[in-house]
Write an enzyme that holds these catalytic residues in place. Structure first.
Site, short mmCIF file in Angstrom:
data_model
loop_
_atom_site.label_atom_id
_atom_site.label_comp_id
_atom_site.label_asym_id
_atom_site.label_seq_id
_atom_site.Cartn_x
_atom_site.Cartn_y
_atom_site.Cartn_z
N GLU A 176 70.36 66.78 -70.17
CA GLU A 176 70.71 67.61 -71.28
C GLU A 176 71.87 68.14 -71.40
O GLU A 176 72.78 68.52 -70.53
CB GLU A 176 69.66 68.75 -71.05
CG GLU A 176 69.68 69.75 -72.13
CD GLU A 176 69.56 69.03 -73.54
OE1 GLU A 176 68.63 68.50 -73.56
OE2 GLU A 176 70.37 69.16 -74.40
N LYS B 117 80.40 83.41 -71.41
CA LYS B 117 80.92 83.19 -72.73
C LYS B 117 80.13 83.89 -73.96
O LYS B 117 79.07 84.50 -73.37
CB LYS B 117 80.89 81.65 -72.76
CG LYS B 117 79.48 81.03 -72.95
CD LYS B 117 79.66 79.49 -73.45
CE LYS B 117 78.30 78.88 -73.47
NZ LYS B 117 78.19 77.51 -73.92
N GLU C 191 74.65 76.67 -73.72
CA GLU C 191 74.03 78.16 -74.01
C GLU C 191 74.91 78.66 -75.17
O GLU C 191 76.12 78.52 -75.30
CB GLU C 191 74.11 78.94 -72.90
CG GLU C 191 73.01 78.54 -71.74
CD GLU C 191 73.17 79.38 -70.45
OE1 GLU C 191 73.82 80.42 -70.55
OE2 GLU C 191 72.71 78.61 -69.56
N CYS D 218 76.46 75.93 -65.14
CA CYS D 218 76.78 74.29 -64.92
C CYS D 218 78.09 74.12 -64.63
O CYS D 218 78.07 73.35 -63.36
CB CYS D 218 76.42 73.77 -66.36
SG CYS D 218 74.73 74.06 -67.12
N ARG E 218 75.84 84.07 -64.93
CA ARG E 218 76.04 83.02 -63.55
C ARG E 218 77.17 82.74 -63.43
O ARG E 218 78.10 82.22 -64.39
CB ARG E 218 75.12 81.80 -63.48
CG ARG E 218 73.71 82.39 -63.41
CD ARG E 218 72.80 81.29 -63.44
NE ARG E 218 72.39 80.61 -64.89
CZ ARG E 218 71.27 79.84 -65.08
NH1 ARG E 218 70.47 79.50 -64.10
NH2 ARG E 218 71.14 79.63 -66.49
N LYS F 92 75.80 62.83 -67.04
CA LYS F 92 75.87 64.21 -67.17
C LYS F 92 77.06 64.79 -66.26
O LYS F 92 77.60 65.76 -66.86
CB LYS F 92 74.58 64.80 -66.60
CG LYS F 92 74.24 66.09 -66.64
CD LYS F 92 74.47 66.74 -67.92
CE LYS F 92 74.66 68.30 -67.94
NZ LYS F 92 75.14 69.06 -69.07
N GLY G 200 92.08 80.85 -70.25
CA GLY G 200 91.49 81.64 -70.25
C GLY G 200 91.24 82.20 -68.63
O GLY G 200 92.36 82.05 -67.98
N VAL H 187 67.13 75.58 -70.25
CA VAL H 187 66.86 74.25 -70.85
C VAL H 187 65.09 74.05 -71.21
O VAL H 187 65.03 73.42 -72.19
CB VAL H 187 67.42 73.17 -69.74
CG1 VAL H 187 66.95 71.74 -70.17
CG2 VAL H 187 68.83 73.34 -69.57
N LEU I 212 73.15 70.39 -73.82
CA LEU I 212 73.12 71.50 -74.61
C LEU I 212 74.07 72.66 -74.14
O LEU I 212 74.25 72.51 -72.78
CB LEU I 212 71.66 71.92 -75.16
CG LEU I 212 71.08 72.70 -73.84
CD1 LEU I 212 71.69 74.04 -73.35
CD2 LEU I 212 69.40 72.97 -74.20
#
Ligand SMILES: NC(=O)c1ccc[n+]([C@@H]2O[C@H](COP(=O)([O-])OP(=O)(O)OC[C@H]3O[C@@H](n4cnc5c(N)ncnc54)[C@H](O)[C@@H]3O)[C@@H](O)[C@H]2O)c1
Length: 448
Positions: free
Chosen positions: A154, A327, A158, A266, A334, A210, A259, A11, A156
């Site tokens: 945030e 992913k 990855e 996160c 992690r 968040k 999956g 981040v 975003l």
């Protein structure tokens, strides 16, 4: 604007680089001296598509620099972003020690007005704690300096972090101060031209937004995994079900892929931390707890399917693994499902022969050199001499397959696909025993 970013991880680096790219003067600070040294040498410590060239361009232009010196970092920016890690504590709550350590540094060295911005994912009430910690240090120093603390979580992801930062759906800022609103507007103005993305709200609402966003996404994943387990047992194909429900605009096609469980830095920790926040205030967040336990169970399914295919005995078997990152398009391992799989395989006496386009260095860092972990140069090497194949990550390069060729490579024609990349009928007609997630062809295995 002069901007300081504490924490040069996923981040911090993306935020610092993107803000420098629109002309701000950015200093990134980190306590990890080796990381800062690498950055100073122009080496990027993480893999994130597009980051390297943008970062180097801004360093070259003199708008982006790196330091381990907290005094220098605090002196630099009027905006002080906190983007350090908030890992789970022993009880699952977010550990705020790094965030509060930054608050202390800021209190220690600030001499003029600062806006302190919580960008790390932090529990509701953290802005108040950061405020109190800075005030405490200032009092200890015997000085009075004006400052504000706001929340700017945030969103975003990855693998698409630059795109998300520069063209994200929203920029959430939690504050009740007009002075902060003005500065945050100025900071983000270059990313706010097309339409108004800034959403100002109360600090606590921003902090909860968040967690709510990540918990919602994790819930979608666990929901689909739950339904895929039902589909497997009921003889339905989850991919047909997915298309069937995705066509409803109230549901939509996004984020409903079954999956082998969610991972990363996160979702697991944020779902856990929100459940922990709930229990701390005497509320039992039943849905969140279920989302987490469904995910934990899902991560074990790869091993279970493989183990059943080998009648429970994987001793001495070599298992090819395609994909180690949690992913595609990241090197982040992690809480990756591949880790649950590999650790179970090793405990069962099997050997792992794995390939991932980006996260093999990270895998080595985590597990070190060991006889039962062989990392190879490509997916072809991974299956050479292997007994079976497991697909953990849906990297693009794994999405096509010559099933006939694969059959000739594996000692036992067993493929466990944790990402539903292939058509079961095509795999079956090539002579492979193909076990995907929630698809008809896994039925025989699960009914046994
Ligand atoms: N990674 C993501 O996709 C993502 C997305 C949104 C939000 N977040 C949140 O952002 C925060 C950071 O996540 P990340 O993935 O970038 O973490 P990270 O582990 O990649 O980076 C954190 C960095 O902070 C540094 N640090 C620790 N203490 C410090 C201190 N006192 N001063 C300066 N630096 C210090 C560490 O050395 C490390 O380099 C977390 O709260 C995370 O939940 C992460």
């Amino acid at each position: 604007m002069k901007i300081t970013i504490f924490g040069s991880g996923y981040v911090g680096l993306v935020t610092g680089t993107c803000l420098a790219d629109v002309g701000h003067d950015v200093v990134c600070m980190d306590v990890d001296a080796a990381k800062i040294e690498r950055l100073k040498q122009g080496e990027i410590p993480i893999y994130e598509p597009g980051l390297e060239s943008m970062l180097l361009r801004n360093v070259e232009a003199g708008r982006l620099s790196f330091t381990t010196d907290a005094r220098e970092a605090v002196a630099h920016g009027v905006l002080q972003f906190i983007a350090v890690g908030t890992p789970p504590d022993e009880d699952g709550s977010a550990d705020l020690k790094y965030v509060l350590a930054v608050a202390e540094s800021i209190g220690e060295y600030m001499d003029d007005y600062k806006v302190i911005i919580d960008k790390s994912t932090v529990p509701v009430g953290t802005a108040d704690r950061v405020h109190a910690r800075v005030a405490e240090v200032l009092k200890h120093r015997g000085v009075s300096v004006d400052f504000d603390v706001c929340s700017n979580p945030e969103f975003l992801k990855e693998g698409a972090a630059l795109e998300d930062f520069t063209r994200g759906a929203r920029i959430v800022v939690g504050t009740d101060s007009e002075k902060v609103r003005e500065r945050m507007r100025e900071c983000y103005a270059p990313y706010n031209r097309n339409h108004e993305k800034l959403m100002f709200m109360d600090v606590r609402a921003a902090e909860l937004t968040k967690y709510a966003a990540n918990a919602m996404l994790a819930t979608k994943i666990s929901f689909m995994n739950e339904i895929s387990n039902l589909a497997e047992r009921l003889g339905a194909d989850i991919e047909e079900v997915r298309r069937g429900i995705g066509s409803d605009p109230r549901i939509g096609y996004h984020f409903i892929y079954p999956g082998c469980g969610y991972g990363g830095s996160c979702f697991p920790k944020d779902v856990q931390a929100l459940a922990r926040t709930a229990s701390q205030i005497g509320y039992e967040a039943e849905l969140l707890t279920a989302v987490e336990s469904v995910n934990k169970r899902q991560k074990v399914t790869l091993f279970e399917k493989l183990s059943r295919a080998f009648d429970g005995d994987l001793t001495g078997k070599t298992i090819a693994v395609w994909g180690l990152a949690f992913k595609p398009n990241t090197d982040d391992m992690r809480d990756a499902p591949s880790r649950t799989l590999m650790e179970a395989l090793w405990a069962a006496g099997a050997k792992v022969q794995a390939y991932d386009p980006e996260s093999m260095r990270e895998t080595r860092r985590i597990y070190g050199e060991r006889d039962d972990l062989v990392l190879v140069a490509d997916r072809i090497q991974a299956v050479k001499g292997a007994d079976a194949l497991v697909i953990c990550t849906e990297w693009k390069e794994f999405r096509t397959l010559d099933a006939g060729w694969l059959k000739t490579q594996l000692a036992f024609p067993v493929v466990v696909d944790g990402r539903n990349l292939f058509e079961p009928s095509a795999m079956k007609s090539a002579g492979l025993m193909y076990y995907a997630v929630g698809r008809g062809d896994t039925l025989a295995l699960t009914r046994d």
